[in-house]
Design a protein around this motif. Structure first.
Motif, PDB file in Angstrom:
ATOM      1  N   PHE A   1       0.815  -1.209   0.000  1.00  0.00           N
ATOM      2  CA  PHE A   1       0.000   0.000   0.000  1.00  0.00           C
ATOM      3  C   PHE A   1       0.856   1.268   0.000  1.00  0.00           C
ATOM      4  N   LEU A   2       1.946   1.265   0.736  1.00  0.00           N
ATOM      5  CA  LEU A   2       2.785   2.465   0.774  1.00  0.00           C
ATOM      6  C   LEU A   2       3.598   2.648  -0.501  1.00  0.00           C
ATOM      7  N   SER A   3       3.668   1.643  -1.323  1.00  0.00           N
ATOM      8  CA  SER A   3       4.313   1.816  -2.628  1.00  0.00           C
ATOM      9  C   SER A   3       3.384   2.460  -3.646  1.00  0.00           C
ATOM     10  N   ASP A   4       2.082   2.487  -3.351  1.00  0.00           N
ATOM     11  CA  ASP A   4       1.095   3.119  -4.238  1.00  0.00           C
ATOM     12  C   ASP A   4       0.094   3.869  -3.358  1.00  0.00           C
ATOM     13  N   ILE A   5       0.399   5.129  -3.065  1.00  0.00           N
ATOM     14  CA  ILE A   5      -0.418   5.911  -2.142  1.00  0.00           C
ATOM     15  C   ILE A   5      -1.815   6.155  -2.707  1.00  0.00           C
ATOM     16  N   ALA A   6      -1.920   6.366  -4.028  1.00  0.00           N
ATOM     17  CA  ALA A   6      -3.245   6.601  -4.625  1.00  0.00           C
ATOM     18  C   ALA A   6      -4.164   5.401  -4.413  1.00  0.00           C
ATOM     19  N   HIS A   7      -3.650   4.200  -4.630  1.00  0.00           N
ATOM     20  CA  HIS A   7      -4.447   2.992  -4.390  1.00  0.00           C
ATOM     21  C   HIS A   7      -4.751   2.841  -2.902  1.00  0.00           C
ATOM     22  N   PHE A   8      -3.812   3.189  -2.059  1.00  0.00           N
ATOM     23  CA  PHE A   8      -4.003   3.116  -0.614  1.00  0.00           C
ATOM     24  C   PHE A   8      -5.176   4.001  -0.188  1.00  0.00           C
ATOM     25  N   MET A   9      -5.212   5.215  -0.693  1.00  0.00           N
ATOM     26  CA  MET A   9      -6.285   6.134  -0.329  1.00  0.00           C
ATOM     27  C   MET A   9      -7.635   5.681  -0.894  1.00  0.00           C
ATOM     28  N   SER A  10      -7.628   5.107  -2.083  1.00  0.00           N
ATOM     29  CA  SER A  10      -8.894   4.648  -2.674  1.00  0.00           C
ATOM     30  C   SER A  10      -9.489   3.486  -1.893  1.00  0.00           C
ATOM     31  N   VAL A  11      -8.638   2.641  -1.313  1.00  0.00           N
ATOM     32  CA  VAL A  11      -9.128   1.527  -0.504  1.00  0.00           C
ATOM     33  C   VAL A  11      -9.651   2.030   0.835  1.00  0.00           C
ATOM     34  N   CYS A  12      -8.981   3.015   1.415  1.00  0.00           N
ATOM     35  CA  CYS A  12      -9.403   3.534   2.722  1.00  0.00           C
ATOM     36  C   CYS A  12     -10.664   4.406   2.612  1.00  0.00           C
ATOM     37  N   PHE A  13     -10.816   5.127   1.511  1.00  0.00           N
ATOM     38  CA  PHE A  13     -11.973   6.013   1.327  1.00  0.00           C
ATOM     39  C   PHE A  13     -12.715   5.629   0.041  1.00  0.00           C
ATOM     40  N   PRO A  14     -13.399   4.495   0.042  1.00  0.00           N
ATOM     41  CA  PRO A  14     -14.061   4.056  -1.202  1.00  0.00           C
ATOM     42  C   PRO A  14     -15.266   4.921  -1.574  1.00  0.00           C
ATOM     43  N   ASP A  15     -15.862   5.616  -0.615  1.00  0.00           N
ATOM     44  CA  ASP A  15     -17.071   6.404  -0.885  1.00  0.00           C
ATOM     45  C   ASP A  15     -16.760   7.854  -1.240  1.00  0.00           C
ATOM     46  N   ARG A  16     -15.528   8.209  -1.288  1.00  0.00           N
ATOM     47  CA  ARG A  16     -15.179   9.602  -1.566  1.00  0.00           C
ATOM     48  C   ARG A  16     -14.375   9.665  -2.850  1.00  0.00           C
ATOM     49  N   LYS A  17     -14.701  10.641  -3.692  1.00  0.00           N
ATOM     50  CA  LYS A  17     -13.958  10.795  -4.941  1.00  0.00           C
ATOM     51  C   LYS A  17     -12.531  11.257  -4.685  1.00  0.00           C
ATOM     52  N   LYS A  18     -12.395  12.180  -3.727  1.00  0.00           N
ATOM     53  CA  LYS A  18     -11.074  12.678  -3.377  1.00  0.00           C
ATOM     54  C   LYS A  18     -10.852  12.435  -1.888  1.00  0.00           C
ATOM     55  N   PRO A  19      -9.786  11.734  -1.533  1.00  0.00           N
ATOM     56  CA  PRO A  19      -9.502  11.522  -0.107  1.00  0.00           C
ATOM     57  C   PRO A  19      -9.042  12.831   0.516  1.00  0.00           C
ATOM     58  N   PRO A  20      -9.020  12.921   1.857  1.00  0.00           N
ATOM     59  CA  PRO A  20      -8.534  14.128   2.508  1.00  0.00           C
ATOM     60  C   PRO A  20      -7.102  14.448   2.076  1.00  0.00           C
ATOM     61  N   ALA A  21      -6.904  15.687   1.693  1.00  0.00           N
ATOM     62  CA  ALA A  21      -5.592  16.078   1.174  1.00  0.00           C
ATOM     63  C   ALA A  21      -4.509  15.984   2.235  1.00  0.00           C
ATOM     64  N   ALA A  22      -4.852  16.230   3.508  1.00  0.00           N
ATOM     65  CA  ALA A  22      -3.844  16.241   4.573  1.00  0.00           C
ATOM     66  C   ALA A  22      -3.224  14.863   4.764  1.00  0.00           C
ATOM     67  N   ILE A  23      -4.058  13.838   4.924  1.00  0.00           N
ATOM     68  CA  ILE A  23      -3.520  12.505   5.165  1.00  0.00           C
ATOM     69  C   ILE A  23      -2.846  11.939   3.924  1.00  0.00           C
ATOM     70  N   LYS A  24      -3.315  12.301   2.755  1.00  0.00           N
ATOM     71  CA  LYS A  24      -2.671  11.829   1.524  1.00  0.00           C
ATOM     72  C   LYS A  24      -1.268  12.408   1.400  1.00  0.00           C
ATOM     73  N   SER A  25      -1.136  13.698   1.635  1.00  0.00           N
ATOM     74  CA  SER A  25       0.196  14.324   1.579  1.00  0.00           C
ATOM     75  C   SER A  25       1.090  13.795   2.689  1.00  0.00           C
ATOM     76  N   TYR A  26       0.497  13.544   3.846  1.00  0.00           N
ATOM     77  CA  TYR A  26       1.272  13.024   4.974  1.00  0.00           C
ATOM     78  C   TYR A  26       1.862  11.653   4.637  1.00  0.00           C
TER      79      TYR A  26
END
Length: 519
Positions: free
Chosen positions: A290-315
């Motif tokens: 998951f940490l090798s592909d952050i975009a996929h990581f965020m999509s799995v954690c937030f499946p109901d949101r088009k855009k995950p929270p910018a703060a945790i994604k950048s973090y």
């Protein structure tokens, strides 16, 4: 193991591996710390796999009530986690050290409990170790469950900033917490939870010194004894290998923030938490993926949101790009969770060009995940004796000489033998295998050498003849005294046996000697 409430007695208490559960101490027991200050014990507040937590008060003449200001952590002296925690508090959490840090950083407080006292206590012949710290209120894990396993964004941002401040202070003293989780983050005891509660990071039983005594960062080394240390759902990739660093604490905090936002991590069960039969190696592999592909990581954690929270994604993108020994940019990470700060402040922290690239381009090298070091990585071959080592990828071209009987028969055999002998001697000299030459003989021969030369000449002339053993008499010069005595007795016996029987005198005995004396 996180402390449990004393009233939650439905679950059978189990000691941590290699540890022993303590005996329950009575209410009112007086404990004296290393500064000879007395502490009075109150009711038990909670327990864990290593020891118990009691309410305590420094007013020993009064009974300890439920609104006590201190707690005491107690464990048997044979256990180890509280010993590690005591050393951390003594070295890094004294009140004057915390005050000095807050003054230099221009902070009103820091989320690290202050050291109040510690020592040893003996009860019924059993020795205990104890630590005194301030008492706090509810922990974030209970708050997380009360909110339906999702915390408000404003509360998450506040907790993230306070934990980053606390971790920066801990790291400045050469320690890594190594067990950041919701149950180890407690809030001040207040009747209601405010919008921005004061949080404290507790439980330093797994604190790890990532710096040596010389101030150098310890290298990345796989330690099978400490592998998968900590809480499995929040364990960092480094901790899965058995080592800890500042990067590991940042990664562990990121997993907590992500859980507070989405409710469940991808490797957890549907209802949350880890299964008792979970394979740590499998969880580790999922984190690496998951940490090798952050975009996929965020999509799995937030499946109901088009855009995950910018703060945790950048973090998480920043954490995945950190090296093992690199110091994190705490100011940048804090700015991600401060919504009032504009992009100009981030630009001032990281530079104008870098600040623009953080927002505009998501595929920059600065935020690209870096691969973790492979444990069995093959190192380049080093030259040995000024020659290259032969490896699997190193192929030597051998030239086979053609053999012909006609050439062999055409050569002279004596010359061939002589040439091969000379060639072997030259090869041995070149390889350093020829022994050193013998020293020249002395100019004057010794007496032993003269005797040997005389014998050689006599043999050549036919004069020297070896004597047979039959004619050779026993020589006393090479015999010991005992051997000479035996030889004489043997000769005497042989001479007596050769005499005629009549001439042999009767055997001399005591009776015959007595008869002769009577006559």
């Amino acid at each position: 193991m996180a402390p449990r409430r004393a009233e939650d007695l439905q679950v059978k208490r189990i000691a941590a591996p290699g540890c022993r559960l303590p005996t329950r101490l009575p209410i009112g027991e007086i404990l004296t710390d290393i500064t000879h200050k007395d502490w009075k014990l109150g009711p038990r507040l909670g327990y864990g796999g290593f020891g118990d937590i009691y309410l305590a008060s420094d007013e020993i003449h009064k009974s300890v009530t439920q609104d006590a200001k201190y707690v005491i952590k107690i464990e048997p002296h044979c256990n180890g986690p509280l010993f590690v925690e005591m050393n951390f508090y003594i070295r890094a959490a004294r009140q004057h050290l915390i005050n000095k840090w807050c003054e230099n950083q221009q902070l009103s407080r820091i989320g690290v409990p202050s050291y109040e006292g510690s020592g040893s206590h003996i009860y019924k012949g059993e020795r205990f170790r104890f630590l005194v710290i301030p008492r706090y209120g509810v922990d974030v894990s209970q708050l997380f469950n009360n909110y339906g396993r999702k915390l408000p964004t404003k509360l998450v941002n506040s907790l993230a900033v306070q934990m980053l401040d606390a971790l920066e202070y801990i790291h400045s003293h050469g320690y890594a917490h190594a067990d950041v989780k919701s149950s180890n983050i407690v809030l001040e005891n207040a009747p209601t939870i405010p919008e921005s509660p004061r949080a404290y990071l507790v439980d330093y039983g797994l604190a790890y010194r990532f710096r040596t005594a010389a101030g150098m960062h310890k290298p990345f080394v796989h330690d099978e004894r400490r592998a998968h240390e900590g809480t499995l759902e929040f364990t960092s990739r480094d901790a899965h290998h058995g080592t800890h660093s500042r990067r590991g604490d940042m990664e562990t905090l990121g997993y907590n923030i992500l859980q507070w936002m989405c409710g469940r991590l991808p490797w957890e069960r549907e209802q949350g938490g880890m299964d008792h039969n979970s394979d740590p190696d499998h969880v580790h592999a999922q984190k690496e993926l998951f940490l090798s592909d952050i975009a996929h990581f965020m999509s799995v954690c937030f499946p109901d949101r088009k855009k995950p929270p910018a703060a945790i994604k950048s973090y998480m993108k920043y954490i995945s790009s950190l090296d093992f020994q690199t110091k994190p940019h705490y100011s940048y990470l804090r700015s991600l969770f401060k919504p009032r700060e504009k992009m100009e402040s981030v630009t001032r922290l990281l530079g104008s060009n870098l600040g623009k690239r953080v927002v505009a381009d998501e595929n920059i090298d600065y935020l690209r995940p870096k691969k973790m070091p492979y444990l069995r990585e093959r190192r380049p071959c080093k030259p040995v004796n000024c020659q290259g080592r032969i490896t699997r990828n190193h192929h030597v071209n051998f030239q086979t000489a053609t053999f012909s009987w006609e050439e062999v028969l055409a050569r002279h055999p004596d010359r061939m033998a002589k040439s091969s002998l000379v060639q072997n001697v030259e090869d041995d000299v070149f390889n350093g295998l020829t022994p050193p030459p013998s020293p020249p003989p002395p100019s004057l021969p010794t007496y032993a050498m003269l005797q040997v030369i005389k014998r050689m000449k006599d043999r050549q002339a036919g004069i020297y003849r070896q004597k047979t053993k039959a004619n050779e008499e026993l020589k006393a010069k090479w015999m010991t005294p005992a051997m000479e005595e035996v030889a004489q007795l043997k000769k005497k016996v042989q001479s007596i046996m050769s005499m005629p029987e009549k001439s042999i005198s009767p055997r001399v005995t005591r009776s015959r000697v007595a008869r002769l004396n009577r006559k």
